[in-house]
Design a protein around this motif. Structure first.
Motif, mmCIF file in Angstrom:
data_model
loop_
_atom_site.group_PDB
_atom_site.id
_atom_site.type_symbol
_atom_site.label_atom_id
_atom_site.label_comp_id
_atom_site.label_asym_id
_atom_site.label_seq_id
_atom_site.Cartn_x
_atom_site.Cartn_y
_atom_site.Cartn_z
ATOM 1 N N GLY A 215 50.138 -11.185 20.917
ATOM 2 C CA GLY A 215 48.713 -11.111 20.639
ATOM 3 C C GLY A 215 47.950 -10.250 21.620
ATOM 4 N N LEU A 216 48.548 -9.958 22.770
ATOM 5 C CA LEU A 216 47.930 -9.014 23.698
ATOM 6 C C LEU A 216 47.834 -7.618 23.093
ATOM 7 N N MET A 217 48.786 -7.284 22.221
ATOM 8 C CA MET A 217 48.911 -5.911 21.734
ATOM 9 C C MET A 217 48.655 -5.758 20.247
ATOM 10 N N CYS A 218 48.774 -6.850 19.478
ATOM 11 C CA CYS A 218 48.762 -6.765 18.021
ATOM 12 C C CYS A 218 47.640 -7.625 17.452
ATOM 13 N N ASP A 219 46.919 -7.097 16.481
ATOM 14 C CA ASP A 219 45.801 -7.839 15.903
ATOM 15 C C ASP A 219 46.235 -8.899 14.903
ATOM 16 N N THR A 220 47.258 -8.625 14.111
ATOM 17 C CA THR A 220 47.654 -9.563 13.067
ATOM 18 C C THR A 220 49.162 -9.801 13.114
ATOM 19 N N LEU A 221 49.535 -11.059 13.221
ATOM 20 C CA LEU A 221 50.943 -11.449 13.344
ATOM 21 C C LEU A 221 51.309 -12.413 12.227
ATOM 22 N N HIS A 222 52.536 -12.279 11.714
ATOM 23 C CA HIS A 222 53.043 -13.152 10.665
ATOM 24 C C HIS A 222 54.365 -13.756 11.138
ATOM 25 N N ARG A 223 54.438 -15.067 11.161
ATOM 26 C CA ARG A 223 55.657 -15.729 11.642
ATOM 27 C C ARG A 223 56.649 -15.932 10.514
ATOM 28 N N ALA A 224 57.881 -15.473 10.727
ATOM 29 C CA ALA A 224 58.966 -15.761 9.789
ATOM 30 C C ALA A 224 59.443 -17.191 10.023
ATOM 31 N N PRO A 225 59.976 -17.857 8.989
ATOM 32 C CA PRO A 225 60.378 -19.259 9.141
ATOM 33 C C PRO A 225 61.409 -19.487 10.241
ATOM 34 N N SER A 226 62.339 -18.524 10.416
ATOM 35 C CA SER A 226 63.357 -18.652 11.458
ATOM 36 C C SER A 226 63.890 -17.268 11.784
ATOM 37 N N HIS A 227 64.806 -17.224 12.762
ATOM 38 C CA HIS A 227 65.381 -15.933 13.127
ATOM 39 C C HIS A 227 66.244 -15.354 12.008
ATOM 40 N N VAL A 228 66.710 -16.169 11.106
ATOM 41 C CA VAL A 228 67.542 -15.677 10.002
ATOM 42 C C VAL A 228 66.700 -14.758 9.104
ATOM 43 N N GLU A 229 65.533 -15.242 8.694
ATOM 44 C CA GLU A 229 64.640 -14.410 7.881
ATOM 45 C C GLU A 229 64.066 -13.257 8.700
ATOM 46 N N GLY A 230 63.748 -13.539 9.959
ATOM 47 C CA GLY A 230 63.148 -12.507 10.805
ATOM 48 C C GLY A 230 64.046 -11.296 10.996
ATOM 49 N N GLU A 231 65.348 -11.532 11.120
ATOM 50 C CA GLU A 231 66.290 -10.409 11.252
ATOM 51 C C GLU A 231 66.285 -9.518 10.013
ATOM 52 N N LEU A 232 66.096 -10.130 8.852
ATOM 53 C CA LEU A 232 66.238 -9.408 7.596
ATOM 54 C C LEU A 232 65.034 -8.542 7.245
ATOM 55 N N VAL A 233 63.836 -8.949 7.672
ATOM 56 C CA VAL A 233 62.622 -8.315 7.163
ATOM 57 C C VAL A 233 62.611 -6.811 7.404
ATOM 58 N N LYS A 234 62.839 -6.386 8.666
ATOM 59 C CA LYS A 234 62.766 -4.956 8.975
ATOM 60 C C LYS A 234 63.824 -4.174 8.191
ATOM 61 N N CYS A 235 65.009 -4.728 8.079
ATOM 62 C CA CYS A 235 66.069 -4.047 7.335
ATOM 63 C C CYS A 235 65.698 -3.901 5.864
ATOM 64 N N VAL A 236 65.142 -4.958 5.294
ATOM 65 C CA VAL A 236 64.817 -4.939 3.869
ATOM 66 C C VAL A 236 63.699 -3.943 3.586
ATOM 67 N N GLU A 237 62.637 -3.941 4.396
ATOM 68 C CA GLU A 237 61.525 -3.039 4.092
ATOM 69 C C GLU A 237 61.935 -1.574 4.203
ATOM 70 N N ASN A 238 62.821 -1.250 5.143
ATOM 71 C CA ASN A 238 63.294 0.127 5.243
ATOM 72 C C ASN A 238 64.319 0.460 4.167
ATOM 73 N N ALA A 239 65.081 -0.541 3.737
ATOM 74 C CA ALA A 239 66.035 -0.306 2.658
ATOM 75 C C ALA A 239 65.316 0.029 1.353
ATOM 76 N N TYR A 240 64.163 -0.606 1.112
ATOM 77 C CA TYR A 240 63.353 -0.228 -0.050
ATOM 78 C C TYR A 240 63.065 1.269 -0.029
ATOM 79 N N ARG A 241 62.599 1.763 1.100
ATOM 80 C CA ARG A 241 62.259 3.187 1.214
ATOM 81 C C ARG A 241 63.512 4.056 1.091
ATOM 82 N N HIS A 242 64.628 3.586 1.650
ATOM 83 C CA HIS A 242 65.864 4.357 1.586
ATOM 84 C C HIS A 242 66.293 4.573 0.130
#
Length: 465
Positions: A215-242
């Protein structure tokens, strides 16, 4: 700014922890960083890590920046020189990065090697932090925030076992969170503070501590339910673009005599469709690796056939470009970076195109205004960088423009290309840097994705179009 989830926006200028907690006997990691009672360490000083350093210093946080490469550390040290501002130490000494006053570690090390997922650097850094924590057993557990993109399963299979093997309890003795980066360094309004950011922890304490610090650096944060989902998010959003970029490339190959750039531009005018462009292939740390991360971590990779096809087509584009121009003779490649305005050569199409041309016996040289001659030669082989750019242009039968560096739109490049010559010069432009420029008769200009862009004239022949 309104959050897209039920979480409240956080701003480093006005957000504060609830008074009942903030005024208690145990200030948070955020409170201590803001008051400069403790220090943050950033591991890895590439573009991601260095932007974290700058964001923390903007908020008045004392920072240690660590990079394994002494040359990079020296470059960053020179950038940080000057009076005033929060304390900053740039080092290649791991002992400095593990000093007792460091309470928060940001890990921004590469997680790829030779176009494949690679955890070696991450494991080395995390092992060092775990060992130091186990040796000291501090009253307040350190917080580790991993900003690097991870292969799904990395936390469960590698990082958590390292914590427990050291005799530490995850989320009690050592806090671990993930917060992969989305921001883009070259566009206004796409910085750390501007864009929504996903984060997660290995437990509630880790996630709560990460939210406060981020929160020192970012205005809006969204918490993933756990590290399992959190690991996937960045990969999935870039895979869409790929996948979407791959479709653009495949369309240009399936309809070779159609201006697919214009077709895709018009398709992108529909409200729910993005605009994508055919190219020599993707580059950088994110898009070309996202599909590989997901394939590597999947329980059943065979079900991700679209991603397998995206990886294959993406890499094949480099070979198609090299094959198309090889018969013409010497090639000058403008740009080693994968993207204009940024000094990152990771998975740049230039690397594979250069390799393919050499395999075909074609003389090739590479010039990039952001790289020194010795840097290009170190990455691509001695003698790759031309000592005389004007001579390299005169001797080239083909000029490939890979990144859209702003410098390419000005002198000396334009005047060098305008010099008359006996045989036609082919200019093949990846991003359309010169798409709107009128050319002299001795230049055959093609933009990636344009009509017949890979059907190139041979030396001594007319344009086949």
């Amino acid at each position: 700014m309104t959050s897209l989830t039920t979480e409240e926006p956080t701003t480093g200028k006005s957000w504060a922890r609830p008074a009942s907690t903030a005024s208690g006997p145990h200030p948070s990691h955020r409170d201590d960083l803001a008051a400069r009672r403790t220090t943050a360490c950033v591991w890895g000083l590439g573009h991601i890590g260095w932007s974290t350093v700058e964001a923390l210093r903007t908020e008045g946080v004392a920072v240690v920046g660590y990079d394994l490469d002494p040359d990079r550390a020296e470059e960053r040290r020179a950038l940080a020189a000057g009076p005033g501002g929060p304390a900053l130490q740039v080092t290649s000494d791991q002992a400095d990065a593990l000093a007792e006053d460091i309470a928060v570690h940001f890990v921004a090390v590469p997680t790829e090697r030779e176009a494949e997922p690679f955890t070696g650097a991450l494991v080395d850094v995390f092992a060092a932090i775990v060992a130091a924590t186990a040796a000291r057993r501090p009253e307040r557990p350190p917080l580790v925030i991993v900003e690097s993109t991870l292969t799904p399963g990395t936390v469960e299979d590698l990082l958590l076992p390292m914590i427990t093997t050291a005799g530490l309890e995850p989320d009690r003795d050592l806090l671990l969170a993930l917060a992969p980066r989305r921001d883009w360094f070259l566009a206004e309004g796409y910085g750390l503070r501007d864009l929504d950011r996903i984060y997660c922890g290995i437990g509630e304490r880790s996630a709560d501590a990460a939210r406060e610090v981020l929160g020192l650096m970012c205005d809006t944060l969204h918490r993933a339910p756990s590290h399992v989902e959190g690991e996937l998010v960045k990969c999935v959003e870039n895979a869409y673009r790929h996948v979407e970029i791959t479709l653009a490339n495949q369309l240009s190959l399936a309809y070779p005599h159609v201006d697919m750039v214009e077709v895709l531009r018009l398709a992108g005018t529909k409200w729910n469709i993005g605009t994508f462009h055919p190219s020599f292939g993707t580059g950088g740390y994110c898009i070309p690796l996202s599909s590989r991360y997901l394939l590597r971590g999947a329980a059943d990779a065979a079900e991700l056939s679209l991603l397998s096809e995206a990886v294959e087509t993406d890499m094949r584009m480099r070979s198609l470009v090299a094959d198309a121009v090889a018969a013409r003779g010497p090639v000058l490649v403008l740009g080693l970076a994968y993207k204009g305005g940024i000094k990152v050569a990771t998975l740049s199409p230039t690397v594979r195109i250069t390799e393919e041309l050499r395999r075909l016996g074609v003389p090739v040289s590479v010039h990039d205004p952001m790289y020194r001659t010795e840097e290009i030669d170190a990455l691509l082989g001695d003698g790759t960088a031309p000592t005389d750019l004007a001579r390299a242009v005169r001797e080239a039968a083909t000029v490939l423009v890979v990144p859209d560096h702003p410098e390419f739109r000005a002198e000396p490049y334009l005047s060098l290309l305008d010099e008359p010559r006996a045989e036609p010069l082919l200019v093949l432009d990846n991003h359309g840097v010169w798409a709107d420029r009128p050319w002299a008769g001795h230049v055959v200009y093609r933009r990636a994705g344009g009509a017949s862009w890979l059907v190139v004239p041979a030396i001594g022949s007319a344009d086949p179009r």
